[in-house]
Write a protein that holds these residues in place. Sequence first.
Motif, PDB file in Angstrom:
ATOM      1  N   ILE A   1       4.987   7.051   1.698  1.00  0.00           N
ATOM      2  CA  ILE A   1       5.020   5.925   2.777  1.00  0.00           C
ATOM      3  C   ILE A   1       4.639   4.628   2.073  1.00  0.00           C
ATOM      4  O   ILE A   1       3.554   4.706   1.122  1.00  0.00           O
ATOM      5  N   GLU A   2       5.298   3.589   2.432  1.00  0.00           N
ATOM      6  CA  GLU A   2       5.056   2.186   1.755  1.00  0.00           C
ATOM      7  C   GLU A   2       4.707   1.237   3.174  1.00  0.00           C
ATOM      8  O   GLU A   2       5.267   1.340   3.919  1.00  0.00           O
ATOM      9  N   LEU A   3       3.578   0.677   2.912  1.00  0.00           N
ATOM     10  CA  LEU A   3       3.310  -0.409   4.196  1.00  0.00           C
ATOM     11  C   LEU A   3       3.061  -1.747   3.474  1.00  0.00           C
ATOM     12  O   LEU A   3       2.374  -2.096   2.387  1.00  0.00           O
TER      13      LEU A   3
ATOM     14  N   THR B   1      -3.640   4.476   9.598  1.00  0.00           N
ATOM     15  CA  THR B   1      -4.743   3.574   9.900  1.00  0.00           C
ATOM     16  C   THR B   1      -5.985   3.735   8.943  1.00  0.00           C
ATOM     17  O   THR B   1      -6.874   3.005   8.921  1.00  0.00           O
ATOM     18  N   HIS B   2      -5.667   4.521   7.818  1.00  0.00           N
ATOM     19  CA  HIS B   2      -6.650   4.322   6.572  1.00  0.00           C
ATOM     20  C   HIS B   2      -6.383   3.155   5.774  1.00  0.00           C
ATOM     21  O   HIS B   2      -7.173   2.970   5.025  1.00  0.00           O
ATOM     22  N   VAL B   3      -5.349   2.449   5.910  1.00  0.00           N
ATOM     23  CA  VAL B   3      -5.171   1.205   5.095  1.00  0.00           C
ATOM     24  C   VAL B   3      -5.751   0.238   5.739  1.00  0.00           C
ATOM     25  O   VAL B   3      -5.630   0.038   7.124  1.00  0.00           O
ATOM     26  N   PRO B   4      -6.479  -0.665   4.948  1.00  0.00           N
ATOM     27  CA  PRO B   4      -7.171  -1.793   5.476  1.00  0.00           C
ATOM     28  C   PRO B   4      -6.268  -2.466   6.247  1.00  0.00           C
ATOM     29  O   PRO B   4      -5.174  -3.054   5.733  1.00  0.00           O
ATOM     30  N   GLY B   5      -6.814  -3.159   7.631  1.00  0.00           N
ATOM     31  CA  GLY B   5      -5.953  -4.029   8.456  1.00  0.00           C
ATOM     32  C   GLY B   5      -4.771  -3.510   9.061  1.00  0.00           C
ATOM     33  O   GLY B   5      -4.280  -4.197   9.961  1.00  0.00           O
TER      34      GLY B   5
ATOM     35  N   ARG C   1      -3.063  -6.400  10.384  1.00  0.00           N
ATOM     36  CA  ARG C   1      -3.869  -7.660  10.359  1.00  0.00           C
ATOM     37  C   ARG C   1      -4.040  -8.218  11.508  1.00  0.00           C
ATOM     38  O   ARG C   1      -3.859  -9.600  11.750  1.00  0.00           O
ATOM     39  N   GLY C   2      -4.158  -7.438  12.570  1.00  0.00           N
ATOM     40  CA  GLY C   2      -4.484  -8.173  14.033  1.00  0.00           C
ATOM     41  C   GLY C   2      -3.435  -8.864  14.584  1.00  0.00           C
ATOM     42  O   GLY C   2      -3.609  -9.416  15.723  1.00  0.00           O
ATOM     43  N   ARG C   3      -2.138  -8.791  14.338  1.00  0.00           N
ATOM     44  CA  ARG C   3      -1.110  -9.392  15.068  1.00  0.00           C
ATOM     45  C   ARG C   3      -0.774  -8.459  16.208  1.00  0.00           C
ATOM     46  O   ARG C   3      -0.875  -7.299  16.084  1.00  0.00           O
ATOM     47  N   ASN C   4      -0.340  -8.912  17.208  1.00  0.00           N
ATOM     48  CA  ASN C   4       0.021  -8.540  18.519  1.00  0.00           C
ATOM     49  C   ASN C   4       1.466  -8.136  18.507  1.00  0.00           C
ATOM     50  O   ASN C   4       2.375  -8.366  19.603  1.00  0.00           O
TER      51      ASN C   4
ATOM     52  N   TYR D   1       0.970  -1.106  -0.008  1.00  0.00           N
ATOM     53  CA  TYR D   1      -0.019  -0.064   0.162  1.00  0.00           C
ATOM     54  C   TYR D   1       0.824   1.111   0.057  1.00  0.00           C
ATOM     55  O   TYR D   1       1.907   1.326   0.559  1.00  0.00           O
ATOM     56  N   PHE D   2       0.559   2.350  -0.663  1.00  0.00           N
ATOM     57  CA  PHE D   2       1.469   3.524  -0.901  1.00  0.00           C
ATOM     58  C   PHE D   2       0.488   4.807  -0.329  1.00  0.00           C
ATOM     59  O   PHE D   2      -0.719   4.793  -0.724  1.00  0.00           O
ATOM     60  N   ILE D   3       1.060   5.240   0.358  1.00  0.00           N
ATOM     61  CA  ILE D   3       0.431   6.662   0.646  1.00  0.00           C
ATOM     62  C   ILE D   3       1.456   8.074   0.099  1.00  0.00           C
ATOM     63  O   ILE D   3       2.611   8.047   0.446  1.00  0.00           O
TER      64      ILE D   3
END
Length: 381
Positions: free
Chosen positions: A218-220, A165-169, A185-188, A145-147
Amino acid sequence: MRTVARASRLPVQLLLLLSAGNFSPILSEAQSRGPLSGFVIEKGRGGIQGAEVSVASRSAVTNERGEFYFRDLPEGTVTVRARRLGFIPDSVKVTVASKGTARVELRLLTVATALSPVVVRSGARSYTGRLAGYYQRLEKGNSGYFISRQQIDRENPRMLSQLLTHVPGVTAQRMRGGGSGVRMRGRNCWPLVWLDGFSMGAGEVDLDAFVPSSLQGIELYLGSTTAPFKYIASRDQSSCGTILLWSRGPDTDPILPRITQTRALEDLVASRAVYTAEQVDKPAAQETGQHMAIVYPPALLADGVRGSVAAEFVVDTLGRIEAGSLGIIASTHPLFSEAVRQALEGATYQPALREGKPVRQVVQQPFQFTPTADRGAGRSN
């Protein structure tokens, strides 16, 4: 893959005469309270840079967005006038009071004869420098994902975590010692963070310590193997995701010279030291077959950003652009302006002729930037 968003001709003597008189305002009389601000615009181009705005014996020059601002004006009704070489002036009446700020808009109509537009297309894309890898991945858009900077500037968030947090997951997570991190993705566990290609370490990073407006992109990467190979850490440190932050700098925000030549050009035209197209027998023109080498700004090319620039300059008797005469009338982005400035340094033209002799002429020339290659799929705003 998905990507996070991100006239007729008039002689210059008449123009100068009009600028000293009263005009029918395009806007109706406005009520304001206190300081006065506004825009000077041209239809189809947006803000006009370098326009002189006068009110109550005071004057200001519009910035690159066509904006102006006055403070501490005397109370009462005043007339705001805007003028620029090559345009029909405009005026509007405003009532100034003790509190509040009013915004007004003045619209100038062009009467200058412009040279043929120069269309800048992307062509073959080759990126260099510290951000080359980021631009290549942003253009392809086939992983992660790129911002982009466009989205950062548009949203202007206070905190980086708000943007991520605009990125899904991706969810925000308060850190024990204060500050904010994110989980993917829900990881702790915390994602691995890199800044300009350097790892920020294996511990959790306070992402809100980074000012969003200082970032170019930004890259995620939410998976353990989806990040570019050089940013995949050993010992499963990338299993909780990867964030690549790229900062702004002189290569993304060049320091541009302040435009101060407008009044000087008006004086030269008025004294017949420099002519307009209406005052010569044969106007200046671009050299036939000349290819102007304009570099499409990498940051805007990679993000598929279109834009335009309107430049103003004096073509001398040898067909060169006279030193110190180049100015920008309107531009959709400072990087487009800088690209045009650099290209015009070596440009040549056919000089204007008056009574059979070459003379200096002030000209305007528009530039259009259009990326042509296909963009990566899945872009959204």
